[in-house]
Design an enzyme around this catalytic site. Structure first.
Site, PDB file in Angstrom:
ATOM      1  N   ASP A  46       0.836  -1.204   0.000  1.00  0.00           N
ATOM      2  CA  ASP A  46       0.000   0.000   0.000  1.00  0.00           C
ATOM      3  C   ASP A  46       0.865   1.246   0.000  1.00  0.00           C
ATOM      4  O   ASP A  46       1.490   1.595   1.008  1.00  0.00           O
ATOM      5  CB  ASP A  46      -0.912  -0.017   1.238  1.00  0.00           C
ATOM      6  N   ASP A  95     -10.496  -4.850  -1.034  1.00  0.00           N
ATOM      7  CA  ASP A  95      -9.450  -4.368  -0.122  1.00  0.00           C
ATOM      8  C   ASP A  95     -10.064  -3.505   0.966  1.00  0.00           C
ATOM      9  O   ASP A  95     -10.613  -2.444   0.680  1.00  0.00           O
ATOM     10  CB  ASP A  95      -8.440  -3.552  -0.947  1.00  0.00           C
TER      11      ASP A  95
HETATM   12  C1  DX5 Z   1      -6.221   0.811   2.970  1.00  0.00           C
HETATM   13  C2  DX5 Z   1      -5.302  -0.154   2.241  1.00  0.00           C
HETATM   14  C3  DX5 Z   1      -5.596  -1.551   2.613  1.00  0.00           C
HETATM   15  C4  DX5 Z   1      -5.459  -1.815   4.073  1.00  0.00           C
HETATM   16  C5  DX5 Z   1      -6.269  -3.016   4.455  1.00  0.00           C
HETATM   17  O1  DX5 Z   1      -5.934   2.078   2.616  1.00  0.00           O
HETATM   18  O2  DX5 Z   1      -5.451  -0.034   0.848  1.00  0.00           O
HETATM   19  O3  DX5 Z   1      -4.817  -2.473   1.844  1.00  0.00           O
HETATM   20  O4  DX5 Z   1      -4.143  -1.969   4.468  1.00  0.00           O
HETATM   21  O5  DX5 Z   1      -6.184  -3.185   5.838  1.00  0.00           O
HETATM   22  P1  DX5 Z   1      -7.200  -4.121   6.628  1.00  0.00           P
HETATM   23  O6  DX5 Z   1      -7.178  -5.464   5.999  1.00  0.00           O
HETATM   24  O7  DX5 Z   1      -6.667  -4.116   8.030  1.00  0.00           O
HETATM   25  O8  DX5 Z   1      -8.548  -3.455   6.520  1.00  0.00           O
HETATM   26 ZN    ZN Z   2      -4.489  -1.694  -0.567  1.00  0.00          ZN
END
Ligand code: DX5
Ligand code: ZN
Length: 222
Positions: free
Chosen positions: A37, A177
Site C-alpha cells: 500500500d 481491499d
Molecule cells: C487501505 C489499504 C488496505 C489496508 C487493508 O488504505 O489499501 O490495503 O491496508 O487493511 P485491513 O485489511 O486491516 O482493513
Molecule cells: Zn491496498
C-alpha cells in the site's frame, strides 16, 4: 470466472523491523500475492512506502507483488515501481485523467494493469478501460489505514464489475481491499471477488500470520 481464490496479505500491518521474515511466513502459509500500500499523504491520509520497500519485498519473496498506488499523479511513479519489481500496478480512477493511457503505460512496463475506486466512486467510470485491465480493485474502506471497518455498501460494485469483466475480459480479476476477515470474506466472495487483500486479519492475527491465513482459507468454499 470463479475461483481459485487469492489471498494478498497487505504489509501495511506488518512489523517492519522483521519485514522479510513476516513475508516469508505469509508465503510459507500459502499467501498468493503480497500487497503493498503506497500512500502519499495527499490523495489519502497516511504516508507509507515507496519503490525502495517494493525492492526489499522483491528480495524477500518470489510471490507476485501487488502494488496499490494511493497517490496523486501515479503516472510519475510507474517506472520506478516497475523497476523495483512490482508485478501488478493498480491506480485509482480518481487520480487518473488519462486512465486509458496510464493502463497502457503499465502494460508497456511489463506489469499487470490494475484499476481501483474509492467506496463513493461508481463503477461506470471504469467501464471504458476494462478491456485493458488485468485487475479491478474495489475499496471496501476509505483508503489510508488498515484496521478499519468493512463497508458492505460496496458489494454491489463487486458484482457489477465481475459481470462487466465477464462480457469484455473474462480472465480479469476482481479484488477487494479493506476490512476483510473471516466474517466479511464470505460475503465478498459471494458477490464475485476472487482476490482478497488482508492486512490486520493476517499480520495482527492473535495466533500469528500462518494461523490468520489458514482461517481465511477455511472461510472460503471448497
Ligand atoms: C487501505 C489499504 C488496505 C489496508 C487493508 O488504505 O489499501 O490495503 O491496508 O487493511 P485491513 O485489511 O486491516 O482493513
Ligand atoms: Zn491496498
Amino acid at each position: 470466472m470463479s475461483g481459485p481464490y487469492l489471498i494478498a496479505p497487505s504489509i501495511l500491518s506488518a512489523d517492519f523491523t522483521r519485514l522479510g521474515e513476516q513475508i516469508a511466513e505469509a508465503e510459507a502459509a500459502g499467501a498468493d500475492w503480497i500487497h503493498v500500500d503506497v500512500i502519499d499523504g495527499h490523495f489519502a491520509p497516511n504516508l507509507t512506502m515507496g519503490p525502495f520497500i517494493v525492492a526489499a519485498c522483491r528480495r524477500a519473496t518470489t510471490l507476485p507483488l501487488d502494488v496499490h498506488l494511493m497517490v496523486e499523479s501515479p503516472e510519475r511513479l510507474l517506472e520506478a515501481f516497475a523497476e523495483a519489481g512490482a508485478t501488478h500496478l493498480t491506480v485509482h480512477v480518481e487520480t487518473c485523467p488519462h486512465l486509458y493511457r496510464t493502463l497502457q503505460t503499465i502494460r508497456q512496463l511489463g506489469c499487470k494493469a490494475g484499476v481501483t475506486l474509492n467506496p463513493g466512486t461508481p463503477v461506470s467510470l471504469l467501464e471504458p478501460v476494462l478491456p485493458l485491465a488485468d485487475l479491478a480493485l474495489v475499496m471496501s474502506v476509505n483508503p489510508g489505514f488498515s484496521g478499519q471497518q468493512f463497508i458492505p455498501d460496496v458489494l454491489p460494485k463487486v458484482t457489477a464489475l465481475r459481470q462487466m469483466f465477464d462480457r469484455v475480459n473474462p480472465k480479469a480479476i476482481v479484488e477487494i481491499d479493506g476490512g476483510i476477515n473471516t466474517e466479511t470474506l464470505p460475503g465478498a466472495l459471494e458477490a464475485g471477488a476472487q482476490a482478497f487483500v488482508v492486512a490486520s486479519a493476517v499480520f495482527n492475527y492473535p495466533q500469528g500470520i500462518a494461523a490468520g491465513i489458514r482461517a481465511l482459507r477455511a472461510a472460503m468454499p471448497g
